[in-house]
Design a protein around this motif. Structure first.
Motif, mmCIF file in Angstrom:
data_model
loop_
_atom_site.group_PDB
_atom_site.id
_atom_site.type_symbol
_atom_site.label_atom_id
_atom_site.label_comp_id
_atom_site.label_asym_id
_atom_site.label_seq_id
_atom_site.Cartn_x
_atom_site.Cartn_y
_atom_site.Cartn_z
ATOM 1 N N VAL A 116 9.490 10.931 -12.072
ATOM 2 C CA VAL A 116 8.445 9.919 -12.291
ATOM 3 C C VAL A 116 7.786 9.560 -10.962
ATOM 4 N N LEU A 117 8.591 9.448 -9.909
ATOM 5 C CA LEU A 117 8.017 9.191 -8.575
ATOM 6 C C LEU A 117 7.014 10.280 -8.197
ATOM 7 N N GLY A 118 7.356 11.519 -8.541
ATOM 8 C CA GLY A 118 6.502 12.632 -8.153
ATOM 9 C C GLY A 118 5.363 12.927 -9.118
ATOM 10 N N SER A 119 5.268 12.129 -10.203
ATOM 11 C CA SER A 119 4.235 12.407 -11.204
ATOM 12 C C SER A 119 2.850 11.995 -10.731
ATOM 13 N N ARG A 120 2.780 11.099 -9.763
ATOM 14 C CA ARG A 120 1.453 10.652 -9.303
ATOM 15 C C ARG A 120 1.521 10.068 -7.904
ATOM 16 N N PHE A 121 0.609 10.493 -7.055
ATOM 17 C CA PHE A 121 0.443 9.903 -5.725
ATOM 18 C C PHE A 121 -1.021 9.557 -5.543
ATOM 19 N N GLU A 122 -1.288 8.482 -4.848
ATOM 20 C CA GLU A 122 -2.680 8.107 -4.567
ATOM 21 C C GLU A 122 -2.862 8.065 -3.061
ATOM 22 N N THR B 29 0.824 -1.211 0.000
ATOM 23 C CA THR B 29 0.000 0.000 0.000
ATOM 24 C C THR B 29 0.858 1.261 0.000
ATOM 25 N N ILE B 30 1.915 1.280 0.814
ATOM 26 C CA ILE B 30 2.816 2.439 0.827
ATOM 27 C C ILE B 30 3.444 2.627 -0.558
ATOM 28 N N THR B 31 3.819 1.514 -1.183
ATOM 29 C CA THR B 31 4.405 1.600 -2.530
ATOM 30 C C THR B 31 3.402 2.168 -3.528
ATOM 31 N N GLU B 32 2.170 1.669 -3.480
ATOM 32 C CA GLU B 32 1.143 2.183 -4.400
ATOM 33 C C GLU B 32 0.860 3.656 -4.157
ATOM 34 N N CYS B 33 0.954 4.074 -2.910
ATOM 35 C CA CYS B 33 0.646 5.466 -2.560
ATOM 36 C C CYS B 33 1.733 6.412 -3.070
ATOM 37 N N PHE B 34 3.003 6.023 -2.881
ATOM 38 C CA PHE B 34 4.093 6.959 -3.154
ATOM 39 C C PHE B 34 4.933 6.618 -4.387
ATOM 40 N N ALA B 35 4.723 5.467 -4.995
ATOM 41 C CA ALA B 35 5.495 5.125 -6.201
ATOM 42 C C ALA B 35 4.571 4.795 -7.365
ATOM 43 N N ARG B 36 3.354 5.312 -7.317
ATOM 44 C CA ARG B 36 2.355 5.018 -8.342
ATOM 45 C C ARG B 36 2.777 5.545 -9.715
ATOM 46 N N GLY B 37 3.667 6.539 -9.722
ATOM 47 C CA GLY B 37 4.122 7.106 -10.992
ATOM 48 C C GLY B 37 4.750 6.059 -11.896
ATOM 49 N N PHE B 38 5.453 5.089 -11.319
ATOM 50 C CA PHE B 38 6.060 4.036 -12.134
ATOM 51 C C PHE B 38 5.010 3.052 -12.631
ATOM 52 N N ASP B 39 3.953 2.835 -11.841
ATOM 53 C CA ASP B 39 2.906 1.887 -12.233
ATOM 54 C C ASP B 39 2.131 2.396 -13.445
ATOM 55 N N THR B 40 2.091 3.717 -13.624
ATOM 56 C CA THR B 40 1.359 4.292 -14.764
ATOM 57 C C THR B 40 2.327 4.952 -15.743
ATOM 58 N N PHE B 41 3.586 4.517 -15.696
ATOM 59 C CA PHE B 41 4.616 5.182 -16.491
ATOM 60 C C PHE B 41 4.368 5.079 -17.997
ATOM 61 N N SER B 42 3.767 3.979 -18.444
ATOM 62 C CA SER B 42 3.571 3.792 -19.894
ATOM 63 C C SER B 42 2.767 4.931 -20.508
ATOM 64 N N THR B 43 1.880 5.575 -19.742
ATOM 65 C CA THR B 43 1.095 6.699 -20.289
ATOM 66 C C THR B 43 2.001 7.888 -20.593
ATOM 67 N N LEU B 44 3.073 8.066 -19.797
ATOM 68 C CA LEU B 44 4.030 9.137 -20.087
ATOM 69 C C LEU B 44 4.750 8.880 -21.405
ATOM 70 N N LEU C 101 11.113 -1.919 -12.627
ATOM 71 C CA LEU C 101 11.388 -2.888 -13.689
ATOM 72 C C LEU C 101 10.238 -2.941 -14.702
ATOM 73 N N ALA C 102 9.014 -2.963 -14.174
ATOM 74 C CA ALA C 102 7.849 -3.019 -15.059
ATOM 75 C C ALA C 102 7.765 -1.759 -15.914
ATOM 76 N N ALA C 103 8.084 -0.599 -15.304
ATOM 77 C CA ALA C 103 8.057 0.650 -16.066
ATOM 78 C C ALA C 103 9.153 0.666 -17.120
ATOM 79 N N SER C 104 10.307 0.079 -16.812
ATOM 80 C CA SER C 104 11.423 0.074 -17.758
ATOM 81 C C SER C 104 11.081 -0.683 -19.039
ATOM 82 N N ILE C 105 10.204 -1.669 -18.923
ATOM 83 C CA ILE C 105 9.793 -2.426 -20.112
ATOM 84 C C ILE C 105 9.174 -1.497 -21.150
#
Length: 260
Positions: free
Chosen positions: A105-111, A70-85, A161-165
């Motif tokens: 990228v870390l600062g691009s999105r927080f939930e 949950t902490i990761t999703e809250c503060f590192a969500r930018g990488f989870d949605t990186f493909s849109t960038l 890693l997933a964002a790097s793909i």
């Protein structure tokens, strides 16, 4: 990091513009882990224990994994949605700024609404910690804190890693969810309930075993006289971040703009 905290402050203000919506969304976020935890409760009510693990011991493992994810999703969500960038061409804008792409990228999105899940996980963690048969020495408290912190680092590494793909495929691949959502589902239970290859994979490839399973055995006194050194095994999880950052750096070097 000063820039990162400025991103947090700005995005928190923007999300708090509609406070009623934010609070309802935060409350709703409690429901997903609650239903999973309810399933866990009814499972143990039916069978009593699973491979020698009691309900409160598994609940502690469950809470640690849920808190880290949950902490990761809250503060590192930018990488989870990186493909849109990448698809929108917005990553070009990040490259011309004199700041690290990781921080941007870390600062691009927080939930922040995920705090609802964090609250429920904290309640379960406290409840389980009070009911397990263990003496809470200072080293065991340190182990518990490191389990959460290292879990955050590993999940963040998987997100990177997933964002790097996306640097090579443009679109994010759903297969990455096997290691994010799948990793969370697998590691919220003690690893010895799975087959040997699963246990080895989540110990020596993605080191959740060192972060979650082994320190949990230490806290519960199931290591057969293991010393306080086991309290620091979660630190191995920090090493997982190194290859993830290397892959990210290689991806940035090979980035080709979509021209959007």
């Amino acid at each position: 990091m000063k820039l990162y905290f400025k991103y947090i402050r700005l995005l928190l203000k923007s999300q708090m513009q509609y406070r009623a919506s934010f609070l309802l969304l935060t409350a709703g976020q409690c429901l997903t882990p609650f239903t999973v935890f309810a399933g866990l409760y009814f499972l143990f009510e039916r069978f009593g224990q699973v491979k020698g693990w009691s309900f409160y011991e598994v609940a502690l493992c469950f809470a640690v994994t849920q808190m880290a994810f949950t902490i990761t999703e809250c503060f590192a969500r930018g990488f989870d949605t990186f493909s849109t960038l990448i698809v929108d061409g917005d990553f070009d804008r990040l490259l011309v700024r004199p700041r690290s792409t990781i921080i941007q990228v870390l600062g691009s999105r927080f939930e922040f609404a995920r705090i609802g899940r964090l609250f429920l996980s904290a309640v379960v963690l406290g409840w389980a910690a009070l009911h397990i048969d263990a003496y809470w020495s200072p080293f065991k408290i340190i182990a518990l804190i490191l389990m959460i912190l290292s879990g955050v680092v590993i999940f963040t590494g998987i997100f990177i890693l997933a964002a790097s793909i996306s640097f090579w495929t443009v679109q994010g691949l759903e297969i990455a969810n096997i290691f994010t959502d799948g990793g969370r589902e697998m590691t919220q239970y003690p690893l010895n309930i799975y087959q040997t290859w699963v246990k080895r994979f989540f110990t020596f490839v993605i080191p959740f075993g060192f972060v979650n399973y082994i320190p949990l055995l230490y806290i519960l006194g199931k290591l057969g006289g293991g010393g306080p050194l086991y309290a620091f095994t979660p630190l191995i999880g920090f090493l997982f971040l190194v290859p993830c950052l290397v892959v990210w750096r290689i991806g940035v070097r090979h980035y080709r703009s979509t021209g959007s």
